[in-house]
Design a protein around this motif. Structure first.
Motif, mmCIF file in Angstrom:
data_model
loop_
_atom_site.group_PDB
_atom_site.id
_atom_site.type_symbol
_atom_site.label_atom_id
_atom_site.label_comp_id
_atom_site.label_asym_id
_atom_site.label_seq_id
_atom_site.Cartn_x
_atom_site.Cartn_y
_atom_site.Cartn_z
ATOM 1 N N GLN A 169 0.983 -1.147 -0.002
ATOM 2 C CA GLN A 169 -0.123 0.038 0.020
ATOM 3 C C GLN A 169 0.967 1.237 0.048
ATOM 4 N N HIS A 201 2.042 1.917 -3.593
ATOM 5 C CA HIS A 201 1.134 2.420 -4.411
ATOM 6 C C HIS A 201 0.629 3.933 -3.971
ATOM 7 N N HIS A 202 0.836 3.966 -2.706
ATOM 8 C CA HIS A 202 0.381 5.339 -2.219
ATOM 9 C C HIS A 202 1.634 6.342 -2.819
ATOM 10 N N ALA A 231 -5.896 4.150 -0.451
ATOM 11 C CA ALA A 231 -5.199 2.928 -0.204
ATOM 12 C C ALA A 231 -5.933 1.511 -0.129
ATOM 13 N N SER A 273 -4.740 -0.816 -5.168
ATOM 14 C CA SER A 273 -3.633 -0.926 -4.271
ATOM 15 C C SER A 273 -3.244 -2.352 -3.855
#
Length: 170
Positions: free
Chosen positions: A61, A64-65, A97, A102
Motif C-alpha cells: 500500500q 502504491h500511495h 489505499a 492498491s
C-alpha cells in the motif's frame, strides 16, 4: 524507532532557501526511485504485506500511495506554473489505499514512480528563480510555494521509505 508514524521526524521547512539546497532536493527526487528499488530488492510477496506499525499501511500500500501522492504533487506543480495560485483538490489518502488497485503487484506503481520522477526532474531543472515562488492553495495547508512543495515531497519520499525499511526489517 521513537515514533513509527514519523520515523524521520515531522516535516520542517526553513523559509530561507538557497540554490544549492534546491539543487540537492532535485537530486533527491531524481534518486528516489533507485532508493526505493534498492529497499524493495528481494522482498517477498509475504514481506510486502507487512506493516511498519499496527494499523499502518502495508509495504504494498505504501508503494502504491507513493505513486498516487507523487502524481498528485506533479500535477500541483504544473497547476501552479500555469495558473495564479490555484486551489488544488486534496484527496482521501486512506480511502485511496483501500481501492482495488492498491492490491495489484507493486511493479506497475514502481515503474510509474520511476518515469514520473524522470519527468518531474526534467521540469524542475527548467525552473527560473521566479517559478520557484509560484504558489498553489491547499485547502488544509494554505498557500505553498513550489520551493516548499519540493522540500515537502523530498521529505515525503524519505518518510515512507523509512516506513518500508522498518516494515521489511521486522
Amino acid at each position: 524507532m521513537k515514533d513509527a508514524r514519523y520515523p524521520i521526524g515531522p516535516f520542517e521547512f526553513s523559509e530561507v532557501v538557497g540554490k544549492d539546497q534546491v539543487d540537492g532536493w532535485i537530486e533527491e527526487i531524481r534518486l528516489f526511485p533507485s532508493k526505493l528499488a534498492s529497499t524493495l530488492s528481494g522482498a517477498s510477496e509475504q514481506a510486502l504485506e507487512k506493516t511498519y506499525r499496527e494499523g499502518g499501511w502495508t509495504v504494498k500500500q505504501l508503494v502504491h500511495h507513493l505513486a498516487d501522492s507523487h502524481m498528485n504533487s506533479y500535477i500541483r506543480f504544473k497547476l501552479a506554473l500555469t495558473e495564479d495560485t490555484p486551489t488544488i483538490k486534496p484527496y482521501d489518502e486512506a480511502a485511496w489505499a483501500k481501492l482495488p488497485d492498491s492490491e495489484m503487484p507493486i511493479t506497475t506503481s514502481y515503474k510509474l514512480i520511476e518515469y514520473l520522477h524522470e519527468r518531474w526532474v526534467y521540469l524542475l531543472t527548467s525552473f527560473t528563480e521566479e517559478q520557484w515562488q509560484a504558489t498553489f492553495n491547499h485547502p488544509d495547508a494554505g498557500i505553498m510555494t513550489l520551493e516548499k512543495a519540493l522540500a515537502l515531497y523530498v521529505w515525503h519520499g524519505k518518510h515512507h521509505l523509512a516506513h518500508i525499511q522498518y516494515a521489511l526489517a521486522t
